[in-house]
Design a protein around this motif. Structure first.
Motif, PDB file in Angstrom:
ATOM      1  N   ASP A 247       0.833  -1.209   0.000  1.00 61.84           N
ATOM      2  CA  ASP A 247       0.000   0.000   0.000  1.00 61.84           C
ATOM      3  C   ASP A 247       0.867   1.259   0.000  1.00 61.84           C
ATOM      4  OD1 ASP A 247      -2.978   0.965   0.507  1.00 61.84           O
ATOM      5  OD2 ASP A 247      -1.637   2.198   1.728  1.00 61.84           O
TER       6      ASP A 247
ATOM      7  N   TYR B 282      -3.867  -5.570  -6.082  1.00 58.95           N
ATOM      8  CA  TYR B 282      -3.928  -4.313  -5.323  1.00 58.95           C
ATOM      9  C   TYR B 282      -3.530  -3.126  -6.200  1.00 58.95           C
ATOM     10  CZ  TYR B 282      -4.277  -1.774  -0.934  1.00 58.95           C
ATOM     11  OH  TYR B 282      -4.686  -0.928   0.065  1.00 58.95           O
TER      12      TYR B 282
ATOM     13  N   PHE C 267      -6.425  -2.467  -8.373  1.00 63.10           N
ATOM     14  CA  PHE C 267      -7.428  -1.776  -7.551  1.00 63.10           C
ATOM     15  C   PHE C 267      -7.066  -0.298  -7.403  1.00 63.10           C
ATOM     16  CE2 PHE C 267      -7.695  -0.412  -3.023  1.00 63.10           C
ATOM     17  CZ  PHE C 267      -9.041  -0.073  -2.989  1.00 63.10           C
TER      18      PHE C 267
ATOM     19  N   LEU D 244      -9.324   2.619  -8.767  1.00 63.18           N
ATOM     20  CA  LEU D 244      -9.855   3.625  -7.850  1.00 63.18           C
ATOM     21  C   LEU D 244      -9.607   5.024  -8.410  1.00 63.18           C
ATOM     22  CD1 LEU D 244     -11.150   4.064  -5.086  1.00 63.18           C
ATOM     23  CD2 LEU D 244      -8.873   3.952  -4.070  1.00 63.18           C
ATOM     24  N   GLN D 245      -8.432   5.200  -8.943  1.00 61.02           N
ATOM     25  CA  GLN D 245      -8.129   6.509  -9.498  1.00 61.02           C
ATOM     26  C   GLN D 245      -8.854   6.736 -10.806  1.00 61.02           C
ATOM     27  OE1 GLN D 245      -3.942   7.671  -9.140  1.00 61.02           O
ATOM     28  NE2 GLN D 245      -3.628   5.969  -7.750  1.00 61.02           N
TER      29      GLN D 245
ATOM     30  N   ALA E  55     -12.315   7.721 -10.193  1.00 65.64           N
ATOM     31  CA  ALA E  55     -12.454   9.138  -9.871  1.00 65.64           C
ATOM     32  C   ALA E  55     -12.319   9.994 -11.124  1.00 65.64           C
ATOM     33  CB  ALA E  55     -11.414   9.536  -8.836  1.00 65.64           C
ATOM     34  N   ARG E  56     -11.618   9.508 -12.052  1.00 68.45           N
ATOM     35  CA  ARG E  56     -11.422  10.288 -13.280  1.00 68.45           C
ATOM     36  C   ARG E  56     -12.390   9.892 -14.384  1.00 68.45           C
ATOM     37  NH1 ARG E  56      -5.049  11.444 -13.897  1.00 68.45           N
ATOM     38  NH2 ARG E  56      -4.650  11.891 -11.727  1.00 68.45           N
TER      39      ARG E  56
ATOM     40  N   ARG F 169     -16.942  12.705 -17.417  1.00 69.13           N
ATOM     41  CA  ARG F 169     -17.236  12.152 -16.095  1.00 69.13           C
ATOM     42  C   ARG F 169     -18.705  11.885 -15.886  1.00 69.13           C
ATOM     43  NH1 ARG F 169     -13.172  15.905 -12.546  1.00 69.13           N
ATOM     44  NH2 ARG F 169     -11.361  15.472 -13.821  1.00 69.13           N
TER      45      ARG F 169
ATOM     46  N   LYS G   5     -17.959   1.518  -3.420  1.00 65.73           N
ATOM     47  CA  LYS G   5     -17.860   2.965  -3.189  1.00 65.73           C
ATOM     48  C   LYS G   5     -19.194   3.549  -2.741  1.00 65.73           C
ATOM     49  CE  LYS G   5     -15.612   5.887  -5.842  1.00 65.73           C
ATOM     50  NZ  LYS G   5     -15.150   6.545  -7.076  1.00 65.73           N
TER      51      LYS G   5
ATOM     52  N   LEU H 220     -19.532   3.505   0.954  1.00 68.70           N
ATOM     53  CA  LEU H 220     -18.663   4.308   1.811  1.00 68.70           C
ATOM     54  C   LEU H 220     -19.489   5.422   2.435  1.00 68.70           C
ATOM     55  CD1 LEU H 220     -15.496   4.893  -0.415  1.00 68.70           C
ATOM     56  CD2 LEU H 220     -15.648   3.457   1.624  1.00 68.70           C
TER      57      LEU H 220
ATOM     58  N   VAL I  97     -12.170  10.345  -1.544  1.00 70.59           N
ATOM     59  CA  VAL I  97     -11.525   9.521  -2.564  1.00 70.59           C
ATOM     60  C   VAL I  97     -11.636  10.195  -3.926  1.00 70.59           C
ATOM     61  CG1 VAL I  97     -11.791   7.388  -3.888  1.00 70.59           C
ATOM     62  CG2 VAL I  97     -11.763   7.309  -1.401  1.00 70.59           C
ATOM     63  N   ASN I  98     -12.821  10.616  -4.258  1.00 66.59           N
ATOM     64  CA  ASN I  98     -13.009  11.204  -5.583  1.00 66.59           C
ATOM     65  C   ASN I  98     -12.197  12.482  -5.751  1.00 66.59           C
ATOM     66  OD1 ASN I  98     -14.681   9.220  -6.556  1.00 66.59           O
ATOM     67  ND2 ASN I  98     -16.560  10.210  -5.866  1.00 66.59           N
TER      68      ASN I  98
ATOM     69  N   TYR J 265      -8.295  11.701  -5.890  1.00 68.29           N
ATOM     70  CA  TYR J 265      -7.782  10.963  -7.037  1.00 68.29           C
ATOM     71  C   TYR J 265      -8.163  11.563  -8.387  1.00 68.29           C
ATOM     72  CZ  TYR J 265      -6.313   7.249  -3.881  1.00 68.29           C
ATOM     73  OH  TYR J 265      -5.683   6.546  -2.906  1.00 68.29           O
ATOM     74  N   ALA J 266      -9.037  12.537  -8.378  1.00 69.10           N
ATOM     75  CA  ALA J 266      -9.448  13.099  -9.661  1.00 69.10           C
ATOM     76  C   ALA J 266      -8.323  13.906 -10.302  1.00 69.10           C
ATOM     77  CB  ALA J 266     -10.683  13.979  -9.478  1.00 69.10           C
TER      78      ALA J 266
ATOM     79  N   ARG K  31      -5.657   5.625   3.046  1.00 69.11           N
ATOM     80  CA  ARG K  31      -5.220   4.243   3.264  1.00 69.11           C
ATOM     81  C   ARG K  31      -6.326   3.450   3.960  1.00 69.11           C
ATOM     82  NH1 ARG K  31      -2.885   1.145   7.134  1.00 69.11           N
ATOM     83  NH2 ARG K  31      -1.552  -0.535   6.352  1.00 69.11           N
TER      84      ARG K  31
ATOM     85  N   ARG L  47      -8.953   2.771   1.417  1.00 66.68           N
ATOM     86  CA  ARG L  47      -8.515   1.774   0.434  1.00 66.68           C
ATOM     87  C   ARG L  47      -8.646   0.358   0.984  1.00 66.68           C
ATOM     88  NH1 ARG L  47      -4.252   5.506  -0.715  1.00 66.68           N
ATOM     89  NH2 ARG L  47      -2.872   4.412   0.712  1.00 66.68           N
TER      90      ARG L  47
END
Lengths: 586, 187
Positions: free
Chosen positions: A31, A63, A66, A70-71, A74-75, A137, B115, B118, B126-127, B130-131, B155, B158
């Motif tokens: 991590d 991981y 993942f 996750l990123q 978001a994008r 998005r 998600k 959450l 998070v959004n 990481y955006a 963390r 995650r």
């Protein structure tokens, strides 16, 4: 690439139970490294650990994926779309195409438009619609499929190719139920099962599992679904509907339409709605809930109590053929409620052939078959041909087939093959007939039925059933499958399209326990394919239909037959085939 | 190239894009770099698609090309960031090969689902973080927290999300059930 420490060649990289063996320290190392928080020492330590521990590498793969998911999430999954945009931007720079091409792009007149949205690959057609970067998005869930062509004021039509978020179509096949966050450590018992599913589109692509738990949310955009509660209550849901399962004796209909049939031996099943509640008193009834929560109930048989608002309100009892409209504050028994409920799946889906002239051919395995593929002992089994693209390397006397004359069954031992991704098909067992041998010219309705007594509990996506296709990568198939690699869950009925080598539109219903005698029927009636499983042991049945396999419409030679495969395991299973019947209606 | 070739490439690329992106990310650990390299790789794959032997694994081919691109990229870049040795990168490539695309997509869907469960403020964190590349810094400034504090929160989220994905797929009988159909294990 040598990897002396790799013992995972047959294993899945993301095996859940094994991850329990990843230490907290290793997890922390991974991590911190992936979040760029590691110092030199930690990074070196991780490298050593990864080099020597295949399990940790597998964990690292999952991981890090993942992490990027996750990123990317978001994008708005911008990366994939942008990458492909770049590819196809380059392609189109010097590549003017005909507007008659099968793949077209809508070029926006907005000079700032750069993004290419990959909206869906369905039916072999692709659609692409440029988006501005900013629009990415907000449109992730928009899977608009088909062909689009728009003339813009500059009149400069270009042709782009696009790709789908193809996996989105595949994703719907598994994520059946959700354990709420605070309950996730327990394993609740199923309270209901999906029994029939026809032409279903589920919101967000989340297809319910065959077995469902309390709090499962069924958001059906279109189609027809039948679920059966543990209590024996049948609920038939017409899309668009949103139903939440509360217990084995209750559900909440947020919107849409359901019909409920409660066994005569019991009472007390409840349908909650935003503005009231219907309590069964031994009956069959229908409920509709409009978008504003207004609730209509119609009793088909028996009686119900209708409640307005909360539980404290005084109920109105409704008898057979009576109806009521329930609002937050009152129950209106004067309002007529439309009686257009679907009360049986068969009402809507059991289409009958238009003609009654039927050619029926049955094969039994009593030793009388004189031609066709030979079993390992050289005895003809009666099936004549194999699905093109399969079985090329099987022995002339097929060692996976044995005619047991005494029991009058054909025993088929599955092989490691998979239509999905076309793996191992040279030794795949997919055998049957050309439909043209039975007078089929392309237009006729037909069905094939197979009886399989004493079905085994399959393993690891093992599957046995019926197929109908032009070749191995243009075929619709269905039957019973073990969904998952481990565990004691029974087989389930499944049906799936394959056009181009990759499975799509997969759906599954029902639970089929090992040991039952099963009859499967794959039919195309009035151009509609469906699969029915009849449990010959206890009389139950389940049925499925999925997106029409239009890729077969263009085929003048269609093959039908039986298959058996153990795609992801070396554990082969043997099934007995008692009877195989083909009907062609002319 | 013909429409058919374009479609074939598109179909193949879409099948592997999650794993390929994941692989590149595992080497770079920077989503912006990953996106750039992912794009570069996509263009090269497209240009060289006529050289691809369709009997072989498209993922392996793509991974091989992407690895070289990543190596070139990292060599050119003067960075203090720590990267794995090429030996380990090759091992990781094998590990990615052993996974499969369907599972990656399922995991992605499970992530979206998880998600939703959450707490809202965690989901927003998070959004927001990481955006954008500078998301953590921006959020730290906005919330008047240290970046380390934000990293700690991330963390925690995650780990929760990853465990949720594992649980979800395990409950659905998937997490350990989809070997790579492209592996030699198939007859």
């Amino acid at each position: 690439m040598s990897d002396s420490g790799n013992s995972r060649n047959q294993d899945n990289a993301c095996s859940f139970p094994e991850f329990e063996n990843v230490s907290e320290a290793d997890w922390d190392l991974v991590d911190r490294f992936l979040s760029n928080q590691s110092n030199d020492e930690e990074a070196k330590q991780l490298e050593v650990r990864l080099k020597n521990d295949p399990l940790l590498r597998a964990f690292f793969v999952c991981y890090s994926s993942f992490f990027s998911d996750l990123q990317m999430s978001a994008r708005g999954q911008f990366a994939g779309e942008s990458a492909l945009q770049k590819v196809f931007d380059r392609q189109t720079e010097g590549n003017q195409r005909s507007t008659n091409s099968a793949v077209k792009i809508d070029e926006s007149e907005d000079s700032t438009s750069k993004g290419v949205g990959f909206n869906g690959l369905v039916n072999g057609e692709v659609t692409v619609a440029p988006r501005t970067s900013k629009s990415h998005r907000g449109t992730d869930g928009d899977h608009n499929c088909g062909i689009e062509l728009h003339r813009k004021k500059h009149g400069n039509q270009r042709v782009f190719a696009c790709l789908s978020i193809f996996a989105a179509l595949l994703v719907g096949l598994v994520l059946g139920f959700w354990i709420p966050w605070d309950q996730a450590d327990s394993t609740p018992e199923p309270i209901a099962w999906l029994v029939n599913a026809h032409d279903c589109q589920w919101a967000g692509g989340f297809v319910p599992a065959a077995n469902m738990q309390a709090n499962d949310h069924l958001d059906l955009e279109s189609g027809l679904v039948q679920i059966r509660f543990v209590s024996g209550v049948d609920v038939l849901i017409e899309g668009p509907s949103e139903l939440i399962l509360l217990s084995n004796m209750s559900a909440r209909l947020n919107r849409g339409k359901v019909s409920v049939k409660v066994p005569r031996s019991m009472t007390g099943f409840e349908i909650y709605s935003p503005q009231g509640r219907v309590l069964d008193l031994g009956t069959e009834f229908g409920v509709t809930v409009s978008d504003d929560g207004l609730t209509d109930v119609l009793v088909f048989d028996g009686e119900v109590d209708a409640f307005a608002g909360n539980d404290k309100s005084k109920p109105i009892r409704l008898l057979e053929n009576q109806s009521a409209s329930i609002s937050e504050s009152k129950i209106d028994t004067d309002k007529a409620v439309s009686n257009d409920f679907v009360r049986r799946i068969s009402d809507a889906t059991k289409l009958r052939p238009k003609t009654q002239t039927r050619q029926t051919t049955s094969i039994v395995f009593d030793g009388s078959n004189s031609d066709g593929i030979c079993d390992k002992n050289g005895h003809p089994i009666g099936f004549i041909s194999r699905l093109p693209g399969t079985g090329d390397q099987l022995h002339q006397n097929d060692t996976n087939l044995v005619v047991d004359v005494q029991s009058e069954v054909l025993r088929l031992t599955t092989t490691r093959s998979d239509i999905n991704r076309q793996a191992g098909l040279a030794t795949g067992e997919y055998f049957g007939f050309k439909l043209s041998e039975f007078g089929f010219t392309g237009e006729e309705d037909f069905s094939v039925t197979v009886e399989i007594p004493n079905i085994p509990n399959l393993e690891s996506f093992g599957q046995v059933g019926l197929y109908c296709g032009a070749k191995s990568d243009q075929v619709i198939r269905g039957g019973f499958i073990k969904w998952g690699k481990t565990g004691l869950s029974p087989n389930t009925l499944f049906m799936v399209n394959n056009d181009g080598g990759i499975d799509s539109d997969s759906n599954k219903v029902g639970l089929l326990n090992a040991g039952i005698d099963l009859q499967l029927t794959l039919s195309r009636i009035d151009n509609k394919f469906s699969l029915t499983a009849e449990n010959l042991t206890d009389g139950g049945s389940a049925s499925l239909s999925i997106r029409h396999p239009e890729y077969l419409d263009r085929q003048n030679e269609i093959h039908i037959g039986v298959f058996g495969a153990n795609p992801f395991s070396d554990v082969r299973k043997t099934v007995s085939i008692r009877k195989f019947t083909i009907n062609v209606w002319k | 190239m013909s429409d058919k070739t374009t479609l074939e490439f598109g179909s193949r690329f879409k099948e592997i894009q999650s794993r390929l992106h994941g692989y590149i990310f595992s080497l770079t650990r920077d989503l912006n770099d990953t996106d750039d390299l992912f794009q570069q790789t996509a263009v090269i794959l497209w240009k060289k698609f006529d050289q691809f032997d369709s009997k072989k694994s498209f993922f392996s081919w793509a991974c091989g090309i992407s690895r070289l691109e990543v190596m070139n990229f990292l060599r050119k870049r003067s960075s203090k960031r720590l990267y794995f040795t090429d030996e380990l990168n090759l091992q990781l490539m094998d590990s990615f090969e052993e996974s499969n695309d369907l599972e990656f997509e399922l995991r992605k869907s499970a992530l979206e689902r998880c998600k939703q469960y959450l707490r809202q403020k965690d989901r927003e964190l998070v959004n927001e973080c990481y955006a954008e590349k500078s998301g953590v810094q921006n959020v730290a400034e906005r919330l008047d927290r240290s970046t380390q504090s934000i990293h700690n929160s991330l963390r925690r989220i995650r780990i929760s999300l990853f465990e949720c994905i594992q649980r979800t797929l395990s409950q659905a009988g998937v997490a350990e059930s989809i070997p790579n159909p492209g592996t030699p294990g198939h007859e």
